[in-house]
Scaffold this active site. Sequence first.
Site, mmCIF file in Angstrom:
data_model
loop_
_atom_site.group_PDB
_atom_site.id
_atom_site.type_symbol
_atom_site.label_atom_id
_atom_site.label_comp_id
_atom_site.label_asym_id
_atom_site.label_seq_id
_atom_site.Cartn_x
_atom_site.Cartn_y
_atom_site.Cartn_z
ATOM 1 C CD GLN A 1 -22.503 168.134 81.576
ATOM 2 O OE1 GLN A 1 -22.615 168.453 80.348
ATOM 3 N NE2 GLN A 1 -23.028 166.975 81.631
ATOM 4 C CB THR B 1 -24.200 175.833 86.789
ATOM 5 O OG1 THR B 1 -25.334 176.084 87.548
ATOM 6 C CG2 THR B 1 -23.296 175.680 87.692
ATOM 7 C CE1 TYR B 2 -26.071 184.276 84.766
ATOM 8 C CE2 TYR B 2 -28.165 183.673 86.345
ATOM 9 C CZ TYR B 2 -26.926 184.738 85.126
ATOM 10 O OH TYR B 2 -27.313 185.533 85.504
ATOM 11 C CB SER C 1 -27.654 173.746 90.001
ATOM 12 O OG SER C 1 -28.476 173.898 89.164
ATOM 13 N N GLY D 1 -21.461 173.910 96.844
ATOM 14 C CA GLY D 1 -22.218 174.216 96.983
ATOM 15 C C GLY D 1 -24.165 173.641 96.534
ATOM 16 C CB CYS E 1 -28.546 168.964 84.512
ATOM 17 S SG CYS E 1 -29.032 169.667 85.236
#
Length: 331
Positions: free
Chosen positions: A173, A175-176, A247, A260, A278
Amino acid sequence: MSFGLLFKNILNKNELKGVPRVGRVQAFSYATDLSSSTRKTQPVDESAKAIRHLQFTKRLPFEKGLQIQEKFAKAQLDIKELHAKIRRRLIKLREENVNTTINDSEKQVINSILSMKPNPIILTFEFDPTYTGGKRIKKTMTQEQIARFESFVPSRVISDVMPKFVQVERGGQVTYHGPGQMVAYIIMDLKSFHNFPARFFVSGLEESVIRTLKYLKIDDGRQLLNIDGKLTGETGVWTVDEKKIASLGINVRRSVTSHGVSINVNPDLSYMTNFEMCGLPDVLPTSIEEQRPDVSINVQNVAVKFVNELAKTLGVSTVERMQLDDINLEV
């Protein structure tokens, strides 16, 4: 048509466009210790016996990192398509011309092409502040949500660049990625390794992160970082206090991986408390800095250790490391 002309035409139509020309670099070679029990697979192709680590030592825009990744992924995919086309043509010609023969010179050309394959590539980056959306939210993300991400102001001012939102083709979903975080993109053909499907690859990434957090040397090599990472039912790595420190999100096309893992080294964590990590409302982020405030670790230290640990996981004995400020994508 002779086999020689056939393959000349294939090569002319399928030249590997877009392989980046690298500018000034520092190159190192590192031999990994394969005696431990960390290995989950081993190379089955000669090309996979050495990993090339392109270590970007200066912060880059996230979009530039994506472009670099796509160039190398396309090179892997182009070679796979070329090999498949050659094999299909060989089968077809043999079916249509039962008495067709290949002379020694043509056989040598064919064998050279079929043995041609890029090494596994690991790109490590530190990016400008960027929120990225995975495939699971691609159709549901609204312009209002994107605007909130791009107007976010962190609690600790460590960047003069406003965050961006970028949609990407990895799993997961939102992420940063941003300053103080090590991002590693792994581009390799899973079929170059023995019995190594995507689920084993993800497991190998997670275990490599855990060993990085545990065994990274600090204090001039006299001590270990000694952060205990753990796995849960969700993808990624957590610490013992139930916070997320790394992550994962990968993409696989025709067995070639991209995207990755990211490890929080010393980022402003408020960037990550700005959204539901998440897709789980109770997940909180952490970092190496928060877990071990007594030590000084930077993104590049973590990048080197992670790549070396992943090489051990893959059963690869050599890491060829090139340190770059940037890369020229023009061809």
